[in-house]
Design a protein around this motif. Sequence first.
Motif, mmCIF file in Angstrom:
data_model
loop_
_atom_site.group_PDB
_atom_site.id
_atom_site.type_symbol
_atom_site.label_atom_id
_atom_site.label_comp_id
_atom_site.label_asym_id
_atom_site.label_seq_id
_atom_site.Cartn_x
_atom_site.Cartn_y
_atom_site.Cartn_z
ATOM 1 N N ARG A 31 0.883 -1.135 -0.026
ATOM 2 C CA ARG A 31 -0.132 -0.069 0.000
ATOM 3 C C ARG A 31 0.608 1.126 -0.137
ATOM 4 N NH1 ARG A 31 -0.616 -1.839 5.414
ATOM 5 N NH2 ARG A 31 -0.433 0.081 6.943
ATOM 6 N N TYR A 32 2.242 1.316 0.097
ATOM 7 C CA TYR A 32 2.848 2.333 0.300
ATOM 8 C C TYR A 32 3.848 2.538 -1.061
ATOM 9 C CZ TYR A 32 1.810 2.628 5.101
ATOM 10 O OH TYR A 32 1.245 2.702 6.408
ATOM 11 N N LEU A 33 3.688 1.386 -1.927
ATOM 12 C CA LEU A 33 4.275 1.456 -3.161
ATOM 13 C C LEU A 33 3.866 2.777 -4.112
ATOM 14 C CD1 LEU A 33 4.359 -2.181 -4.252
ATOM 15 C CD2 LEU A 33 6.311 -0.703 -3.558
ATOM 16 N N ARG A 34 4.845 3.176 -4.709
ATOM 17 C CA ARG A 34 4.471 4.106 -5.949
ATOM 18 C C ARG A 34 3.423 3.248 -6.934
ATOM 19 N NH1 ARG A 34 10.075 4.978 -6.971
ATOM 20 N NH2 ARG A 34 9.658 3.959 -8.984
ATOM 21 N N ASN A 35 2.722 4.123 -7.638
ATOM 22 C CA ASN A 35 1.861 3.635 -8.492
ATOM 23 C C ASN A 35 2.476 2.787 -9.632
ATOM 24 O OD1 ASN A 35 -0.716 4.616 -6.915
ATOM 25 N ND2 ASN A 35 -0.887 6.423 -8.409
ATOM 26 N N ASP A 36 3.428 3.447 -10.090
ATOM 27 C CA ASP A 36 4.080 2.714 -11.340
ATOM 28 C C ASP A 36 4.767 1.474 -10.936
ATOM 29 O OD1 ASP A 36 5.844 4.537 -9.983
ATOM 30 O OD2 ASP A 36 7.410 3.706 -11.163
ATOM 31 N N LEU A 234 8.783 11.451 -17.814
ATOM 32 C CA LEU A 234 9.885 11.153 -19.012
ATOM 33 C C LEU A 234 10.411 9.612 -18.705
ATOM 34 C CD1 LEU A 234 11.963 14.439 -19.626
ATOM 35 C CD2 LEU A 234 9.776 13.458 -20.742
ATOM 36 N N ILE A 235 10.746 9.592 -17.417
ATOM 37 C CA ILE A 235 11.335 8.113 -17.247
ATOM 38 C C ILE A 235 10.480 6.966 -16.798
ATOM 39 C CG2 ILE A 235 13.193 7.285 -15.779
ATOM 40 C CD1 ILE A 235 13.993 9.525 -17.945
ATOM 41 N N GLN A 236 9.713 6.973 -15.655
ATOM 42 C CA GLN A 236 8.935 6.163 -15.137
ATOM 43 C C GLN A 236 7.710 5.763 -15.722
ATOM 44 O OE1 GLN A 236 8.826 7.474 -11.024
ATOM 45 N NE2 GLN A 236 10.743 6.524 -10.297
ATOM 46 N N ASP A 238 5.884 3.186 -19.121
ATOM 47 C CA ASP A 238 5.695 2.083 -20.011
ATOM 48 C C ASP A 238 5.187 2.729 -21.497
ATOM 49 O OD1 ASP A 238 6.585 0.165 -18.265
ATOM 50 O OD2 ASP A 238 4.344 -0.004 -17.552
ATOM 51 N N THR A 239 4.608 3.979 -21.445
ATOM 52 C CA THR A 239 4.391 4.277 -22.900
ATOM 53 C C THR A 239 5.028 5.730 -23.154
ATOM 54 O OG1 THR A 239 2.374 5.605 -21.834
ATOM 55 C CG2 THR A 239 2.070 3.232 -22.592
ATOM 56 N N ALA A 240 4.947 6.289 -24.328
ATOM 57 C CA ALA A 240 5.561 7.306 -24.451
ATOM 58 C C ALA A 240 4.827 8.702 -24.034
ATOM 59 C CB ALA A 240 5.529 7.847 -26.073
ATOM 60 N N PRO A 241 5.413 9.620 -23.609
ATOM 61 C CA PRO A 241 4.851 10.890 -22.984
ATOM 62 C C PRO A 241 3.678 11.357 -23.800
ATOM 63 C CG PRO A 241 7.281 10.789 -22.763
ATOM 64 C CD PRO A 241 6.858 9.746 -23.684
ATOM 65 N N SER A 242 2.897 12.104 -23.205
ATOM 66 C CA SER A 242 1.769 12.802 -23.962
ATOM 67 C C SER A 242 2.310 14.268 -24.197
ATOM 68 C CB SER A 242 0.591 13.002 -23.089
ATOM 69 O OG SER A 242 0.585 13.638 -21.930
ATOM 70 N N ASN A 243 1.587 14.908 -25.199
ATOM 71 C CA ASN A 243 2.106 16.313 -25.561
ATOM 72 C C ASN A 243 1.833 17.067 -24.294
ATOM 73 O OD1 ASN A 243 2.404 15.884 -28.049
ATOM 74 N ND2 ASN A 243 0.611 16.262 -28.830
ATOM 75 N N GLN A 244 0.988 17.241 -23.432
ATOM 76 C CA GLN A 244 0.795 17.769 -22.327
ATOM 77 C C GLN A 244 1.864 17.577 -21.139
ATOM 78 O OE1 GLN A 244 -2.784 16.994 -20.323
ATOM 79 N NE2 GLN A 244 -2.440 18.527 -18.628
ATOM 80 N N GLU A 245 2.378 16.263 -21.187
ATOM 81 C CA GLU A 245 3.535 15.923 -20.100
ATOM 82 C C GLU A 245 4.884 16.651 -20.775
ATOM 83 O OE1 GLU A 245 1.867 11.654 -18.417
ATOM 84 O OE2 GLU A 245 2.709 11.847 -20.472
ATOM 85 N N LEU A 246 5.077 16.337 -22.200
ATOM 86 C CA LEU A 246 6.413 16.927 -22.835
ATOM 87 C C LEU A 246 6.162 18.482 -22.625
ATOM 88 C CD1 LEU A 246 6.166 14.990 -26.155
ATOM 89 C CD2 LEU A 246 7.731 14.870 -24.058
ATOM 90 N N GLU A 247 5.202 19.192 -22.794
ATOM 91 C CA GLU A 247 5.000 20.605 -22.461
ATOM 92 C C GLU A 247 5.503 21.071 -20.898
ATOM 93 O OE1 GLU A 247 1.977 24.367 -23.065
ATOM 94 O OE2 GLU A 247 1.374 22.232 -23.857
ATOM 95 N N GLU A 248 4.812 19.932 -20.075
ATOM 96 C CA GLU A 248 4.872 20.310 -18.664
ATOM 97 C C GLU A 248 6.441 20.320 -18.262
ATOM 98 O OE1 GLU A 248 3.259 19.250 -14.300
ATOM 99 O OE2 GLU A 248 3.768 17.370 -15.991
ATOM 100 N N THR A 249 7.140 19.336 -18.754
ATOM 101 C CA THR A 249 8.802 18.962 -18.865
ATOM 102 C C THR A 249 9.307 20.090 -19.182
ATOM 103 O OG1 THR A 249 8.368 16.611 -18.531
ATOM 104 C CG2 THR A 249 10.533 17.566 -18.791
ATOM 105 N N HIS A 250 9.238 20.755 -20.228
ATOM 106 C CA HIS A 250 9.850 22.106 -20.608
ATOM 107 C C HIS A 250 9.695 22.977 -19.941
ATOM 108 C CE1 HIS A 250 11.536 20.689 -24.716
ATOM 109 N NE2 HIS A 250 10.299 20.025 -25.080
#
Length: 325
Positions: A31-36, A234-236, A238-250
């Motif tokens: 129950r304390y594990l990260r979701n990924d 970006l790292i953790q 199993d699928t490619a980052p979404s455009n929203q996630e890429l923009e947030e990272t930038h």
Amino acid sequence: MTNNSDLKTGDLVLCKVGSFPPWPAVVFPQRYLRNDVYKKRKAARVAVCFFNDPTYYWEQPQKLKRLTSEVIHDYFKEKKTNASLPDLIAAYKEAKNFTNLNDFITAKFSEEGRLDELLEESIPQGEDPFLSKGHQRSKKNNGKQGDSTDGTFDYSNNSTSTNESSRKKRKLKSDESSENEKNLDTQVSSSEKNTNAIETTKNKNSTKKKRAKLDSSRNIEICMLFRRKIQKNLIQRDTAPSNQELEETHNLLTKIEENLYNNPNFFDINALRQSKLHKLLKVIVNDSNLSEFHEVSKRILLSWTNTIHQLKLEKIAEHKEIQEI
């Protein structure tokens, strides 16, 4: 090796993965594990978290060997043989200094930048390691909260887990954590609304944007949040980052770069030591699939050159100390 019925959360074990030598680890409550990490759970396997390593692993209990104080003692007696494996020696040292599961998980949550998710004041050990996130400790008969009258935990989903007072206390703590998350998101958000102070001129026909500095009194906390968000985007995954996630990272990397030369220094040695943000950026730079983030990551790392060098010297000194044990 050990039996399924013997293994409990908080037990120290040796776990063998691939070509690596058996590595010290602790049996981790699901129950304390990260979701990924939790999403990768496998039937008839328990989760372990390695010492001196940020990773988790799902393993069959019968393949785990108990790590007793005698085993640790014998390992250090053979330190000359193991001198070529400083990371493993450091892992054994952490296992030797292990006190309890509560302190270990609290430190792990801090390292992963998710202390706001840790709502329980005290984390028990000795629980069933197969229990999933859906199970909650509850009252049984007239025992204490989470305990039965025979000293064992009851994990029934149908029973009441807390009384009204506990629920209110937990909700208050959850609300405080949510507020902290909102405050941190405000600190690191790249939107103009949150990062620029707008000064209206006398003629009210033009505005001047002023960059808001990050709160230096919370630099470690904010650096942990930077790392958690970028790592998740970006790292953790199993699928490619979404455009929203890429923009947030930038936007997050831009925010980091904007605050590189603050006075006082926001990204000081303590902030990098705790967050390991520089290591994450090195991972990004070495990943050809993340080339769009390479240039800004390199610029940030270049500005941290002296601090990273100091951290390396600390690591060398620590390894020398371990070898002298």
